[in-house]
Design a protein around this motif. Structure first.
Motif, PDB file in Angstrom:
ATOM      1  N   GLN A  16       0.831  -1.208   0.000  1.00 19.51           N
ATOM      2  CA  GLN A  16       0.000   0.000   0.000  1.00 19.51           C
ATOM      3  C   GLN A  16       0.866   1.260   0.000  1.00 19.51           C
ATOM      4  N   SER A  20       1.172   4.159  -3.016  1.00 14.59           N
ATOM      5  CA  SER A  20       1.040   5.599  -2.778  1.00 14.59           C
ATOM      6  C   SER A  20       2.265   6.348  -3.280  1.00 14.59           C
ATOM      7  N   SER A  24       2.160   9.062  -6.246  1.00  7.81           N
ATOM      8  CA  SER A  24       2.670  10.408  -5.952  1.00  7.81           C
ATOM      9  C   SER A  24       3.728  10.820  -6.966  1.00  7.81           C
ATOM     10  N   ALA A  93      -2.265  12.350  -4.293  1.00 13.80           N
ATOM     11  CA  ALA A  93      -2.272  10.901  -4.497  1.00 13.80           C
ATOM     12  C   ALA A  93      -3.031  10.195  -3.374  1.00 13.80           C
ATOM     13  N   ILE A  94      -2.757  10.565  -2.141  1.00 18.03           N
ATOM     14  CA  ILE A  94      -3.413   9.894  -1.009  1.00 18.03           C
ATOM     15  C   ILE A  94      -4.910  10.211  -0.984  1.00 18.03           C
ATOM     16  N   GLU A  97      -6.503   8.156  -3.725  1.00 20.77           N
ATOM     17  CA  GLU A  97      -6.640   6.748  -3.340  1.00 20.77           C
ATOM     18  C   GLU A  97      -7.826   6.553  -2.401  1.00 20.77           C
TER      19      GLU A  97
END
Length: 152
Positions: A16, A20, A24, A93-94, A97
């Motif tokens: 995970q 990420s 990113s 990015a986070i 997600e």
């Protein structure tokens, strides 16, 4: 930070965290000069591709697939030196997600159905005449393929 180091780091992180980091890195390399919405759209295309399984099982597989995203197109010696842009890319990015982990009907999609994007000033791909979903900043997002999630 050099791209080669980041991609190496992704190989030793838990899956995970690696995903990420790879997302990113892609947002940074592809869209660091774009708006938040433009960066979110780039992340969305990568997440949609990961769901499809056509470019690999992990985000790192997807973004390093041959000639698909910047991590496979630029020199491994490329430096990711803009700290502010890096911080923003990680945040985008986070958040992307988290959004993508929601059930399909609850997700906020910025470029629904987009499977590809192109930067106007540097790319003229063979699929450039596909259905255009949106133009955000310097990128046009296109539905070249109808990507279906592997599960569901």
């Amino acid at each position: 930070m050099k791209l080669a180091w980041i991609l190496w780091l992704a190989t030793v992180l838990p899956p995970q965290a690696a995903d990420s980091l790879c997302l990113s890195t892609t947002v940074y390399l592809e869209a660091r000069d774009q708006s938040n919405r433009g960066q979110q759209a780039v992340a969305e295309v990568a997440l949609r591709r990961q769901d499809s399984g056509l470019w690999g099982d992990s985000m790192c597989d997807v973004v390093t697939a041959r000639k698909q995203f910047a991590p496979s197109l630029v020199s491994p010696n490329t430096r990711l030196g803009n700290v502010e842009a890096w911080s923003q890319a990680v945040t985008i990015a986070i958040e992307s997600e988290r959004n993508w982990a929601l059930p399909v009907g609850e997700r906020k999609e910025i470029v629904p159905g987009a499977s590809h994007f192109m930067a106007h000033d540097i790319a003229s791909p063979s699929w450039r005449n596909a259905y255009q979903v949106a133009t955000i900043g310097g990128h046009t997002f296109l539905k070249v393929q109808n990507l279906k999630p592997r599960h569901g």
